[in-house]
Enzyme design. Structure first.
Site, short mmCIF file in Angstrom:
data_model
loop_
_atom_site.label_atom_id
_atom_site.label_comp_id
_atom_site.label_asym_id
_atom_site.label_seq_id
_atom_site.Cartn_x
_atom_site.Cartn_y
_atom_site.Cartn_z
CD GLU A 90 22.10 27.34 29.37
OE1 GLU A 90 23.16 27.70 28.80
OE2 GLU A 90 21.72 26.18 29.40
CB CYS A 111 13.21 26.51 30.63
SG CYS A 111 14.35 25.57 31.63
CB CYS A 118 24.17 23.12 39.48
SG CYS A 118 23.12 22.21 40.64
CB CYS A 122 23.11 15.35 38.36
SG CYS A 122 22.02 15.86 39.71
CB CYS A 125 23.51 17.69 34.90
SG CYS A 125 22.95 19.39 34.78
CB CYS A 348 19.46 22.07 32.49
SG CYS A 348 20.44 21.63 33.83
N1 SAH Z 1 18.34 21.36 39.46
C1 SAH Z 1 16.98 21.13 39.16
C2 SAH Z 1 16.46 21.96 38.01
C3 SAH Z 1 17.37 22.15 36.85
S1 SAH Z 1 17.76 20.69 35.92
C4 SAH Z 1 16.73 19.68 38.91
O1 SAH Z 1 17.68 18.93 38.84
O2 SAH Z 1 15.56 19.31 38.83
C5 SAH Z 1 16.29 20.52 34.95
C6 SAH Z 1 16.08 19.12 34.40
O3 SAH Z 1 16.98 18.87 33.31
C7 SAH Z 1 16.32 18.04 35.42
O4 SAH Z 1 15.28 17.10 35.39
C8 SAH Z 1 17.62 17.46 34.93
O5 SAH Z 1 17.80 16.18 35.41
C9 SAH Z 1 17.46 17.56 33.43
N2 SAH Z 1 18.70 17.39 32.69
C10 SAH Z 1 19.93 17.77 33.03
N3 SAH Z 1 20.82 17.43 32.07
C11 SAH Z 1 20.12 16.81 31.11
C12 SAH Z 1 20.45 16.22 29.85
N4 SAH Z 1 21.70 16.23 29.40
N5 SAH Z 1 19.47 15.66 29.10
C13 SAH Z 1 18.19 15.69 29.53
N6 SAH Z 1 17.81 16.23 30.69
C14 SAH Z 1 18.76 16.79 31.48
FE1 SF4 Z 2 22.15 20.60 39.36
FE2 SF4 Z 2 21.96 19.57 36.92
FE3 SF4 Z 2 21.63 18.02 39.06
FE4 SF4 Z 2 19.74 19.84 38.44
S1 SF4 Z 2 20.33 18.06 37.21
S2 SF4 Z 2 20.63 19.40 40.49
S3 SF4 Z 2 21.05 21.48 37.61
S4 SF4 Z 2 23.53 19.08 38.49
#
Ligand code: SAH
Ligand code: SF4
Length: 379
Positions: A90, A111, A118, A122, A125, A348
């Site tokens: 996406e 974006c 991934c 995290c 996420c 994301c």
């Molecule tokens: N993997 C990279 C880039 C993709 S994630 C990273 O972690 O930076 C992009 C951003 O979206 C990151 O800051 C991540 O922590 C945030 N993100 C992920 N899930 C989210 C959520 N449910 N609500 C708000 N931000 C979120």
């Molecule tokens: Fe991966 Fe989501 Fe963590 Fe970014 S925030 S490193 S996309 S698991």
């Protein structure tokens, strides 16, 4: 077969020269790819048929297939794409100035995703939930931009060289620095004047903190911007949220960021999601402010966007404002995202996750994902 949009200008030139083509053909082909956003060879009307055939034999030109576009009230658009192997990714288009008063918004940030899924898991996420499938190839990153431009032109009838996207954030699905070489190649194509022409300072790479990748990026000639997904200002909090912190704890991350700044001399951004009861206590402000001060970082606070199937919640808006104020009182430049796109699962990985969940829940024989062309939902 290699997709032609994975090639640099020099590589294409060398290939065409080896075929005995005149030098100007290179720019003609690039013009079709990055000014006209051609989706197939037959569109390239000023190239001789024999050359088109030869290009067709040698290279793939397979545009991303648009599965869904979702719209939010603020004109944010979320695109779900299907790749050649059926995988879903996406991209999210965010207007810089939401058209709150009906005025047209002229600047747009896209974006983009860098991986299918991934591996970094995290806890909060959606992208990490289904695990990692594969890296995106360079053209699959490049085409997120060109496919959005193509979509925009087909809606509005804009003629070349009119473009929509002038900022990129590499914050979609996946960890960009874990797909380093493909990312760099794609960004160079997107950055080049013969490519998408997006300035390096208008491209922000977001990472969860991959220390070797940050050091490597520091040694690249381009001035890409860097955002760090911090989300915790102590190892204790960060360990609970982000498994990557066990491999690269804060001390190592800070050292890499200091190196990055020595080389680049640029301001960093910390992304800090506010999650209720996890990292939003006002006692987190002093350690966060200390890190930001040390690294001359600005802090971008983002209220957590709840993910279906995960227990985490966002704090109430008044608390987010208190956290922001406390950070500012500590002298740190900080912003609070009063979020765009929450109503369309804009964080994301969320649209993909929901689509996969819907497909899983559907009986084996169907219903299929939206058929008969892209569906527009939302407003
Ligand atoms: N993997 C990279 C880039 C993709 S994630 C990273 O972690 O930076 C992009 C951003 O979206 C990151 O800051 C991540 O922590 C945030 N993100 C992920 N899930 C989210 C959520 N449910 N609500 C708000 N931000 C979120
Ligand atoms: Fe991966 Fe989501 Fe963590 Fe970014 S925030 S490193 S996309 S698991």
């Amino acid at each position: 077969m290699q997709d032609i949009r994975s090639l640099t200008r020099e590589e294409l030139q060398a290939e065409l020269a080896a075929w005995g083509e005149p030098a100007y053909r290179t720019d003609q082909v690039l013009g079709w790819l990055y000014r006209h956003y051609a989706a197939d060879w037959s569109a390239m009307s000023n190239l001789p048929l024999a050359l088109r055939d030869r290009l067709h034999q040698r290279f793939a030109l397979a545009p991303l297939e648009l599965v869904r576009v979702q719209g939010a009230a603020d004109e944010t658009r979320k695109f779900l794409w299907r790749l050649a192997d059926g995988a879903l990714i996406e991209s999210v288009l965010i207007p810089a100035n939401p058209a709150l008063y009906g005025e047209p918004s002229d600047r747009h940030t896209l974006c983009v995703s860098t991986q299918v899924g991934c591996a970094y898991g995290c806890r909060f996420c959606a992208s990490g939930l289904a695990g990692w499938k594969r890296n995106l190839l360079p053209h699959e990153i490049v085409d997120q931009v060109t496919a959005v431009e193509r979509w925009h032109r087909s809606l509005t009838g804009t003629k070349p060289p009119g473009r929509l996207v002038d900022n990129l954030v590499i914050m979609g699905m996946g960890e960009p620095l874990a797909n380093y070489d493909n990312l760099m190649r794609a960004l160079r194509i997107l950055n080049a004047p013969w490519g998408a022409g997006i300035g390096a300072r208008r491209i922000t790479i977001s990472t969860s903190g991959l220390v070797p990748g940050i050091r490597k990026l520091a040694d690249e000639p381009e001035q890409f911007r860097l955002a760090i997904s911090l989300h915790g200002a102590t190892d204790e909090v960060r360990d609970r949220l982000m498994p990557v912190n066990r491999k690269y704890p804060l001390a190592d991350l800070v050292a890499a960021l200091e190196y990055y700044q020595q080389r680049k001399g640029r301001m960093l951004t910390f992304e800090y999601i506010l999650i209720s009861g996890i990292n939003d206590g006002l006692d987190q402000v002093p350690p966060l402010a200390a890190l930001a001060r040390r690294l001359h970082a600005k802090v971008n606070l983002i209220p957590y966007n709840p993910v279906q199937g995960l227990p985490w919640q966002r704090p109430d808006p008044a608390h987010c404002e208190r956290f922001l104020l406390a950070l500012r009182r500590a002298g740190i430049p900080a912003t609070l995202r009063r979020e765009k796109g929450t109503d369309i699962d804009a964080a994301c990985g969320q649209l993909r996750l929901r689509t996969l969940q819907e497909l899983d829940a559907a009986p084996a024989s169907g219903p299929a994902p939206p058929a008969g062309g892209p569906a527009e939902s939302g407003i």
